[in-house]
Design an enzyme around this catalytic site. Sequence first.
Site, PDB file in Angstrom:
ATOM      1  N   CYS A 111      31.099 -35.470  45.964  1.00 23.71           N
ATOM      2  CA  CYS A 111      32.415 -35.260  46.593  1.00 23.71           C
ATOM      3  C   CYS A 111      33.439 -34.657  45.633  1.00 23.71           C
ATOM      4  CB  CYS A 111      32.943 -36.563  47.179  1.00 23.71           C
ATOM      5  SG  CYS A 111      31.964 -37.152  48.552  1.00 23.71           S
ATOM      6  N   HIS A 252      40.808 -36.875  47.308  1.00 26.73           N
ATOM      7  CA  HIS A 252      39.611 -36.750  48.137  1.00 26.73           C
ATOM      8  C   HIS A 252      39.744 -37.690  49.327  1.00 26.73           C
ATOM      9  CE1 HIS A 252      35.676 -36.642  49.676  1.00 26.73           C
ATOM     10  NE2 HIS A 252      35.304 -37.818  49.181  1.00 26.73           N
ATOM     11  N   ASN A 282      35.294 -37.691  56.152  1.00 27.20           N
ATOM     12  CA  ASN A 282      35.106 -37.316  54.748  1.00 27.20           C
ATOM     13  C   ASN A 282      34.256 -36.044  54.729  1.00 27.20           C
ATOM     14  OD1 ASN A 282      34.079 -37.028  52.165  1.00 27.20           O
ATOM     15  ND2 ASN A 282      33.727 -39.212  51.838  1.00 27.20           N
TER      16      ASN A 282
HETATM   17  N1  COA Z   1      30.200 -50.297  62.347  1.00 21.46           N
HETATM   18  C1  COA Z   1      30.274 -51.627  62.409  1.00 21.46           C
HETATM   19  N2  COA Z   1      29.984 -52.432  61.372  1.00 21.46           N
HETATM   20  C2  COA Z   1      29.647 -51.835  60.212  1.00 21.46           C
HETATM   21  C3  COA Z   1      29.561 -50.433  60.076  1.00 21.46           C
HETATM   22  C4  COA Z   1      29.859 -49.646  61.215  1.00 21.46           C
HETATM   23  N3  COA Z   1      29.805 -48.311  61.191  1.00 21.46           N
HETATM   24  N4  COA Z   1      29.211 -50.151  58.807  1.00 21.46           N
HETATM   25  C5  COA Z   1      29.080 -51.309  58.160  1.00 21.46           C
HETATM   26  N5  COA Z   1      29.336 -52.333  58.999  1.00 21.46           N
HETATM   27  C6  COA Z   1      29.320 -53.779  58.745  1.00 21.46           C
HETATM   28  C7  COA Z   1      28.427 -54.139  57.568  1.00 21.46           C
HETATM   29  O1  COA Z   1      27.093 -54.273  57.970  1.00 21.46           O
HETATM   30  C8  COA Z   1      29.047 -55.442  57.122  1.00 21.46           C
HETATM   31  O2  COA Z   1      28.576 -56.471  57.947  1.00 21.46           O
HETATM   32  P1  COA Z   1      28.282 -57.944  57.332  1.00 21.46           P
HETATM   33  O3  COA Z   1      29.603 -58.418  56.803  1.00 21.46           O
HETATM   34  O4  COA Z   1      27.792 -58.682  58.514  1.00 21.46           O
HETATM   35  O5  COA Z   1      27.282 -57.734  56.258  1.00 21.46           O
HETATM   36  C9  COA Z   1      30.529 -55.255  57.403  1.00 21.46           C
HETATM   37  O6  COA Z   1      30.623 -54.185  58.355  1.00 21.46           O
HETATM   38  C10 COA Z   1      31.344 -54.898  56.178  1.00 21.46           C
HETATM   39  O7  COA Z   1      30.665 -53.852  55.477  1.00 21.46           O
HETATM   40  P2  COA Z   1      31.230 -53.253  54.154  1.00 21.46           P
HETATM   41  O8  COA Z   1      30.285 -52.205  53.642  1.00 21.46           O
HETATM   42  O9  COA Z   1      31.588 -54.371  53.242  1.00 21.46           O
HETATM   43  O10 COA Z   1      32.573 -52.558  54.717  1.00 21.46           O
HETATM   44  P3  COA Z   1      33.760 -51.938  53.939  1.00 21.46           P
HETATM   45  O11 COA Z   1      35.002 -52.549  54.382  1.00 21.46           O
HETATM   46  O12 COA Z   1      33.492 -51.839  52.466  1.00 21.46           O
HETATM   47  O13 COA Z   1      33.774 -50.435  54.509  1.00 21.46           O
HETATM   48  C11 COA Z   1      33.115 -48.231  53.796  1.00 21.46           C
HETATM   49  C12 COA Z   1      32.651 -49.585  54.328  1.00 21.46           C
HETATM   50  C13 COA Z   1      31.900 -47.362  53.533  1.00 21.46           C
HETATM   51  C14 COA Z   1      34.004 -47.596  54.849  1.00 21.46           C
HETATM   52  C15 COA Z   1      33.914 -48.441  52.487  1.00 21.46           C
HETATM   53  O14 COA Z   1      33.191 -49.281  51.633  1.00 21.46           O
HETATM   54  C16 COA Z   1      34.242 -47.160  51.751  1.00 21.46           C
HETATM   55  O15 COA Z   1      35.042 -46.353  52.194  1.00 21.46           O
HETATM   56  N6  COA Z   1      33.668 -46.985  50.549  1.00 21.46           N
HETATM   57  C17 COA Z   1      34.070 -45.918  49.631  1.00 21.46           C
HETATM   58  C18 COA Z   1      33.511 -44.617  49.990  1.00 21.46           C
HETATM   59  C19 COA Z   1      33.932 -43.605  48.967  1.00 21.46           C
HETATM   60  O16 COA Z   1      34.930 -43.719  48.288  1.00 21.46           O
HETATM   61  N7  COA Z   1      33.172 -42.585  48.783  1.00 21.46           N
HETATM   62  C20 COA Z   1      33.538 -41.620  47.771  1.00 21.46           C
HETATM   63  C21 COA Z   1      32.635 -40.533  47.676  1.00 21.46           C
HETATM   64  S1  COA Z   1      31.903 -40.062  49.163  1.00 21.46           S
END
Ligand code: COA
Length: 325
Positions: A111, A252, A282
């Site tokens: 990214c 980003h 994204n």
């Molecule tokens: N729909 C519903 N539930 C979902 C889901 C979706 N699309 N994706 C994940 N979940 C669930 C998970 O399974 C988890 O369930 P559990 O608590 O029962 O295990 C729960 O939601 C929380 O998941 P988690 O991964 O902890 O969520 P989060 O709040 O961290 O959000 C992202 C996930 C990916 C949106 C977030 O972590 C993020 O933005 N990360 C950074 C990405 C980034 O900066 N990338 C940079 C370069 S690309």
Amino acid sequence: MVRITGTGSYLPDKVISNKDLEQMVDTTNEWITQRTGIKERRVVAENQSTSDIATEAASLALKKAQITPQEVELIVLGTSTPDFPIPATAPIIQKKLGCSQIPAYDINSVCSSFMYALLNGYSSIKSGIYQNCLVIGADCYSRILNWQDRNTCVIFGDGAGAVVLQRDEHAKGVLSLNYGADGNGSHLITQQAGGSVNPVSKAIKNRENDLYFQMTGKKVYEFTISVIPKVAKKMIQDAGLNKEQIDWIILHQANKRIIESISKILAIDLNKFINNIEFLGNTSSASIPMALDSAVKQNKIKQGDKVMFLGFGGGLSWGGMIVEW
Ligand code: COA
């Protein structure tokens, strides 16, 4: 010394809304909106590739800069979804644009790719080698996502953005920059198959999941929140500015929550952050140049404004610049 004289962007026509995703994976519009701020994203048509959308964005940037494809001396493409593993995609763009036989190559820092391409274009002009460079950020993550993996498929979209960089003796250009990588987190954002460790022929037979993009989102989130604000503060300090003197920030576009948190940590008003994540998702390497192009089109950025660009992503990597517009 170096000035951005033209910007352009291209968005594919096809929209995938959160409601559409509800039909594809176990997710809800509420979850996606609350956790990421994304409502919809675009994906390329069957017959479109990264070079196609990059060429569209680049042509618009060249028109804005009022230079012809023959005047371009260097093309640097930031992408992690090239047309092919071999050859690089930038020479294909060179041909599609009708440029001369100039150097054209790709940079992959996931990214952050556009920011690394920008550093390369900037350095090439600053060193006196070239006068006119085309720097592009383009990605088609729709082609490497597992559309059954709710952890990743709800986050990304396709798109392309481009800038023309030109030598200008009167421009202050880059006031400070900060680039870095932490290889300890290299396993957190991957597409495992297709390299020398795990050839694609092996992955097809035994480990199909390795063909797809994978991300340990939570860990990347933690990295971003702990490192990126420090990088921003250091750049402001190195530029000899205080935070009130920063007019615009283009981060980003990984997650709206990340942008809001960084605004809070830096104590810089959210209105100074230019965002496009809501309707684009994204778009990886394209997110910064596309956000920049939209701000330029809306006449937000005025001559003399201090604009901070800051990308981050797989590697783990980051790259930022403060420029005087
Ligand atoms: N729909 C519903 N539930 C979902 C889901 C979706 N699309 N994706 C994940 N979940 C669930 C998970 O399974 C988890 O369930 P559990 O608590 O029962 O295990 C729960 O939601 C929380 O998941 P988690 O991964 O902890 O969520 P989060 O709040 O961290 O959000 C992202 C996930 C990916 C949106 C977030 O972590 C993020 O933005 N990360 C950074 C990405 C980034 O900066 N990338 C940079 C370069 S690309």
